[in-house]
Design an enzyme around this catalytic site. Structure first.
Site, short mmCIF file in Angstrom:
data_model
loop_
_atom_site.label_atom_id
_atom_site.label_comp_id
_atom_site.label_asym_id
_atom_site.label_seq_id
_atom_site.Cartn_x
_atom_site.Cartn_y
_atom_site.Cartn_z
N HIS A 326 0.86 -1.18 0.00
CA HIS A 326 0.00 0.00 0.00
C HIS A 326 0.90 1.23 0.00
CE1 HIS A 326 -3.05 2.92 1.04
NE2 HIS A 326 -3.98 1.99 0.87
N ARG A 346 -6.54 10.22 -0.23
CA ARG A 346 -6.17 10.82 -1.52
C ARG A 346 -7.39 11.06 -2.40
NH1 ARG A 346 -2.85 6.60 -3.68
NH2 ARG A 346 -3.26 5.39 -1.80
#
Length: 555
Positions: A326, A346
């Site tokens: 990740h 994000r």
């Protein structure tokens, strides 16, 4: 504790570039994504999966001759915890229609569907029921539930995210069942984020062409697990849960069908025999192997158990060489290292920045590409931020979220993350986070078909233990969807098989004897004993004083 004075000075560089970046974001302008050719180049040069070091060829078993990470190869070439000659299989301690090994989202979904189809179920869990990666999943679950979307687009996004290495039949099953999974979860009581008019609130994510991410704050997996576990407990007359009782070996009958397992009681260190007409492996992934030394987001019991058990029984795997890192795991404070910072951050507008406060990548690239770009920026270009303990990180500018969507959005959309940083003196609505790629997901695993069946009659698998769905890279939200889709499919198919009149013959561990003979003939010296069940974080000094450690032997 908060940030050190040195880190606070570096945060000023982030704050200096924020106004210009904010204006661009408000205009809908973003750092440009990479082309397909540029993606391939950055992956080849910087992603850990593409490096030749730390891999070797496996010498035995269904995947003999294939290349795996050293940590994975060691487990595939391991010997059993159980000594077959000492095990009395003439009597079983438990009998059931369906034995489910693993108590996370996939296992519990399978248990519910199996009982819906009339089966009696035993669920054997390594730790407590629900102690699984499902609980750690934050950002959301994919499903094409909106008018502008369809399973067709979900299918295409998933195939593209996996670089078209995915198994089309498995991806088709995932995309087809996804809306049905959301409806099922809502019916059971999962509380997804909703708009004021009651419609499902969905968002974009890395690799998506439509808004398809359903979430429950940043605790989506915990919310799903809460509801699944409660429903399983409400069916206590049909689902028996054996906690702290991991499987250490599968049992076959004399006709070669899967027919149960040997369980190990971690409290009393006793072994139990479970005879079952069907078995479902739902043991999760391998994050706690710490491939290439990376920190992990995984729960404490994620040690690849199911793959090991299936492998000794002759069931091969696919894509197990592929690991998902990740891009945004916590790099500071030290107490939070390995903690996942969901892609939703994000998706809400936070930028990834280097030590100078500069953007260097499109924030919603597929995870493997984003990971490679962060590694390149921090290590190759030397633009990372060094923490007091010597770790390297990059900034994730979370204050952007409140500035874009209004004050309080961070607390509302990321409540768990806000609390996890607040307890260490960091307000992520006002200060950026330090992040770095972290071992997150086992992309590959046991080979199944679209019905969750393996090549071994009576053996099924679902969840992270399975390979093929995601190919060589998983998109956000497809993990929670695959545990529901294939958990439900495995439970239904296993129950139908168990109720079809199948009869279990004499139980054996002959496959273990055969496999260990292959190890010897292949020259595998001093194989480790597996499944390892739990990671060992002890130091050499501590291990040197373990004078009484030995191999577990069934009495």
């Amino acid at each position: 504790m908060g940030y050190t004075p040195e880190l606070k000075e570096l945060i000023k560089r982030v704050e200096a570039t924020r106004p210009a970046r904010l204006e661009m974001a408000r205009r809908g302008e973003h750092y440009p994504p990479l082309s397909l050719e540029e993606r391939e180049e950055v992956l080849r040069k910087y992603h850990p999966d593409y490096q030749k070091e730390g891999r070797r060829i496996v010498r035995v078993g269904p995947n003999k001759g294939e290349l795996f990470q050293n940590e994975v190869a060691d487990l595939l070439e391991s010997r059993s915890m159980v000594r077959p000659e000492k095990v009395d299989l003439s009597e079983a301690d438990y009998d059931t229609d369906v034995l489910i090994i693993g108590g996370g989202g996939a296992g519990t979904a399978a248990a519910l569907m199996a009982t819906d189809h009339g089966a009696q179920v035993i669920m054997a869990t390594k730790l407590r029921h629900g102690d699984a990666n499902t609980m750690m999943a934050e950002g959301g679950i994919q499903a094409a539930t909106q008018e502008c979307d369809s399973p067709f687009y979900h299918y295409l996004d998933t195939m593209g995210g996996g670089h078209f290495t995915n198994r089309p039949d498995l991806v088709a099953a995932l995309a087809h069942d996804a809306p049905l999974s959301i409806a099922w979860l809502e019916e059971l009581g999962v509380m997804f984020n909703k708009l004021p008019d009651g419609r499902l609130d969905v968002r974009h994510f890395g690799g998506s062409c439509r808004k398809r991410m359903h979430s429950a704050g940043d605790m989506t997996g915990a919310e799903i697990m809460r509801v699944l576990r409660d429903e399983a407990r409400n069916r206590g007359d049909r689902i028996r849960v054996l906690e702290f009782s991991p499987a250490v070996e599968l049992l076959l009958d004399e006709e070669g069908k899967c027919a149960g397992a040997v369980l190990f009681n971690m409290e009393t260190r006793e072994c139990y025999i479970v005879r079952s007409k069907a078995v479902i492996l739902a043991t999760g992934g391998f994050g706690r192997l710490h491939i290439k030394g990376f920190a992990t987001t995984n729960h404490y019991g994620a040690t690849m158990d199911g793959v090991v058990l299936a492998y000794r029984a002759g069931v091969g795997n696919e894509y197990l060489y592929s690991t998902q890192y990740h891009p945004t795991g916590v790099a500071y404070p030290e107490q939070n290292v390995g903690l996942l910072i969901t892609e939703k951050v994000r998706g809400l507008g936070a930028h990834v920045l280097n030590i100078d406060g500069e953007q260097f990548c499109f924030p919603l690239e597929p995870r493997d590409v984003e990971t490679a770009e962060l590694i390149r920026e921090a290590l190759e270009r030397g633009k990372g931020i060094v923490t007091p303990t010597g770790r390297v990180g990059l900034w994730l500018d979370s204050p952007m979220i409140d500035l874009l969507h209004g004050e309080g959005t961070v607390r509302k959309e990321l409540p768990a993350k806000f609390i996890q940083f607040q307890r260490h003196g960091i307000d992520i609505s006002k200060e950026p986070m330090l992040v770095f790629p972290t071992l997150h997901y086992q992309n590959g695993g046991i080979k199944i078909n679209e019905h969750a069946e393996t090549s071994l009659p009576g053996l099924y698998a679902a969840g992270e233990v399975v390979g093929g769905i995601h190919g060589e890279n998983r998109l956000m939200g497809n993990s929670l969807q695959d545990i529901i889709t294939f958990g439900r499919r495995a439970g239904a198919r296993a129950a139908q098989y168990a109720k079809s009149g199948v009869r279990i013959k004499r139980l054996t561990l002959d496959h273990v004897v055969k496999f260990e003979k292959e190890l010897e003939e292949a020259g595998v010296e001093n194989p480790i004993v597996a499944p390892i069940l739990l990671p060992d974080y002890s130091t050499e000094d501590v291990r040197g004083r373990r004078w009484m450690d030995g191999v577990l032997e069934a009495e």
